[in-house]
Design a protein around this motif. Structure first.
Motif, PDB file in Angstrom:
ATOM      1  N   MET A   1       0.845  -1.201   0.000  1.00  0.00           N
ATOM      2  CA  MET A   1       0.000   0.000   0.000  1.00  0.00           C
ATOM      3  C   MET A   1       0.878   1.247   0.000  1.00  0.00           C
ATOM      4  SD  MET A   1      -3.036   1.123   2.679  1.00  0.00           S
ATOM      5  CE  MET A   1      -4.121  -0.223   2.200  1.00  0.00           C
ATOM      6  N   ILE A   7      -8.058   9.241   3.798  1.00  0.00           N
ATOM      7  CA  ILE A   7      -8.961   8.432   4.620  1.00  0.00           C
ATOM      8  C   ILE A   7     -10.323   9.114   4.706  1.00  0.00           C
ATOM      9  CG2 ILE A   7      -9.408   7.473   6.909  1.00  0.00           C
ATOM     10  CD1 ILE A   7      -6.423   7.731   7.477  1.00  0.00           C
ATOM     11  N   SER A  34      -3.128   6.470  -2.348  1.00  0.00           N
ATOM     12  CA  SER A  34      -4.152   5.466  -2.084  1.00  0.00           C
ATOM     13  C   SER A  34      -5.330   6.078  -1.342  1.00  0.00           C
ATOM     14  CB  SER A  34      -3.559   4.319  -1.254  1.00  0.00           C
ATOM     15  OG  SER A  34      -2.529   3.671  -1.966  1.00  0.00           O
ATOM     16  N   SER A  35      -6.409   5.324  -1.286  1.00  0.00           N
ATOM     17  CA  SER A  35      -7.606   5.771  -0.564  1.00  0.00           C
ATOM     18  C   SER A  35      -8.088   4.651   0.342  1.00  0.00           C
ATOM     19  CB  SER A  35      -8.716   6.167  -1.540  1.00  0.00           C
ATOM     20  OG  SER A  35      -9.106   5.061  -2.333  1.00  0.00           O
ATOM     21  N   CYS A  36      -8.669   5.039   1.476  1.00  0.00           N
ATOM     22  CA  CYS A  36      -9.137   4.066   2.459  1.00  0.00           C
ATOM     23  C   CYS A  36     -10.417   4.582   3.091  1.00  0.00           C
ATOM     24  CB  CYS A  36      -8.064   3.857   3.526  1.00  0.00           C
ATOM     25  SG  CYS A  36      -8.530   2.742   4.872  1.00  0.00           S
ATOM     26  N   TYR A  38     -13.121   3.613   6.398  1.00  0.00           N
ATOM     27  CA  TYR A  38     -13.575   2.832   7.547  1.00  0.00           C
ATOM     28  C   TYR A  38     -15.090   2.984   7.614  1.00  0.00           C
ATOM     29  CZ  TYR A  38      -8.722   2.710   9.199  1.00  0.00           C
ATOM     30  OH  TYR A  38      -7.363   2.501   9.318  1.00  0.00           O
ATOM     31  N   PHE A  50     -12.890   2.651  -3.373  1.00  0.00           N
ATOM     32  CA  PHE A  50     -11.795   2.795  -2.415  1.00  0.00           C
ATOM     33  C   PHE A  50     -10.791   1.661  -2.572  1.00  0.00           C
ATOM     34  CE2 PHE A  50     -14.943   5.532  -0.484  1.00  0.00           C
ATOM     35  CZ  PHE A  50     -14.187   6.551   0.090  1.00  0.00           C
ATOM     36  N   ASP A  51      -9.504   1.986  -2.445  1.00  0.00           N
ATOM     37  CA  ASP A  51      -8.461   0.964  -2.536  1.00  0.00           C
ATOM     38  C   ASP A  51      -8.527  -0.001  -1.364  1.00  0.00           C
ATOM     39  OD1 ASP A  51      -7.230   2.016  -4.908  1.00  0.00           O
ATOM     40  OD2 ASP A  51      -6.393   3.620  -3.672  1.00  0.00           O
ATOM     41  N   SER A  52      -8.896   0.519  -0.190  1.00  0.00           N
ATOM     42  CA  SER A  52      -8.960  -0.302   1.006  1.00  0.00           C
ATOM     43  C   SER A  52     -10.245   0.015   1.763  1.00  0.00           C
ATOM     44  CB  SER A  52      -7.735  -0.030   1.892  1.00  0.00           C
ATOM     45  OG  SER A  52      -7.776  -0.798   3.064  1.00  0.00           O
ATOM     46  N   ILE A  54     -12.197  -0.944   5.360  1.00  0.00           N
ATOM     47  CA  ILE A  54     -11.930  -1.533   6.669  1.00  0.00           C
ATOM     48  C   ILE A  54     -13.166  -1.383   7.545  1.00  0.00           C
ATOM     49  CG2 ILE A  54     -10.450  -1.470   8.707  1.00  0.00           C
ATOM     50  CD1 ILE A  54      -8.239  -0.293   6.923  1.00  0.00           C
ATOM     51  N   PRO A  74      -3.760   3.837   8.273  1.00  0.00           N
ATOM     52  CA  PRO A  74      -3.344   2.889   7.236  1.00  0.00           C
ATOM     53  C   PRO A  74      -2.085   3.298   6.491  1.00  0.00           C
ATOM     54  CG  PRO A  74      -5.183   4.218   6.455  1.00  0.00           C
ATOM     55  CD  PRO A  74      -4.974   4.582   7.903  1.00  0.00           C
ATOM     56  N   ASN A  78      -1.145  10.540   6.383  1.00  0.00           N
ATOM     57  CA  ASN A  78      -2.583  10.375   6.198  1.00  0.00           C
ATOM     58  C   ASN A  78      -3.285  11.723   6.081  1.00  0.00           C
ATOM     59  OD1 ASN A  78      -3.037   7.267   7.106  1.00  0.00           O
ATOM     60  ND2 ASN A  78      -1.431   8.217   8.348  1.00  0.00           N
TER      61      ASN A  78
END
Length: 218
Positions: A1, A7, A34-36, A38, A50-52, A54, A74, A78
């Motif tokens: 990653m 985020i 990247s993008s994440c 939650y 989104f790449d991740s 959670i 992540p 960030n």
């Protein structure tokens, strides 16, 4: 990653949809990052961009939801965005600040809203807007987040104060007094609040638009 990324934290269908929409707007400026997200429902197909993705550890569907996921950042560097915020410029100059600082945010447009406020802190040290924050993974940010959530929970219990910026202000100030954190204040161009009176200085582009606006206004 990627070591740098954006985020979003979104609990509830409305906010997941809003986060997905604003990630899509931001994607032209995220080609190197990247993008994440939650969220309480990682299976929601709306957030597939989104790449991740959670699972949120303890959703309460309140302002508190933004704090616990940040304990497990992540990325090394960030950029946290509220679900109503999106990028309009390459964020590399924002991430560069984390080479020198641990926590970066703009002053809140409403410097001291009604409700509990720590009177031991100078009036000229106003609240930060927690809707756009840069956080460097490491011990200073972990301690900041621990102090923030502890005070947030205390204020919620004792004063029914469920918004989060008064507690963030106190947490930053407490660490700053003992030289335990290196904070920096972003200019308003980096967190342009469309729902509040705002101004832009000459010579710097807007980086982030923050606020719910009609599509015809964008």
């Amino acid at each position: 990653m990627n070591s740098k990324g954006v985020i979003y934290i979104a609990t509830g269908f409305r906010y997941r949809a809003e986060a997905a929409s604003n990630l899509e707007r931001s994607l032209p400026f995220l080609k190197s990052y990247s993008s994440c997200i939650y969220t309480d429902d990682p299976s929601d197909p709306n957030i597939s961009l989104f790449d991740s993705i959670i699972h949120h550890p303890c959703p309460s569907f309140s302002y508190r939801d933004k704090i616990p996921p940040l304990f497990n950042l992540p990325f090394k560097y960030n950029l946290f965005l509220d679900t109503d915020a999106f990028l309009v410029h390459n964020p590399s100059a924002l991430f560069d600040l984390l080479n020198y600082f641990d926590f970066v945010a703009s002053h809140a447009p409403v410097r001291h809203p009604p409700g509990w406020s720590d009177s031991s802190i100078p009036l000229t040290f106003p609240e930060y807007n927690s809707g756009v924050m840069l956080l460097k993974r490491g011990k200073p940010c972990r301690r900041l987040l621990r102090d923030w959530i502890n005070l947030y929970d205390q204020l919620d219990t004792e004063y029914s104060q469920y918004w989060d910026q008064a507690s963030l202000r106190s947490a930053v100030w407490g660490m700053l007094k003992c030289n335990s954190i290196k904070p920096f204040v972003l200019p308003p161009e980096c967190n342009l609040r469309t729902t509040k009176p705002w101004t832009m200085g000459r010579g710097m582009p807007a980086f982030i638009i923050h606020g719910r606006i009609e599509p015809v206004e964008i």
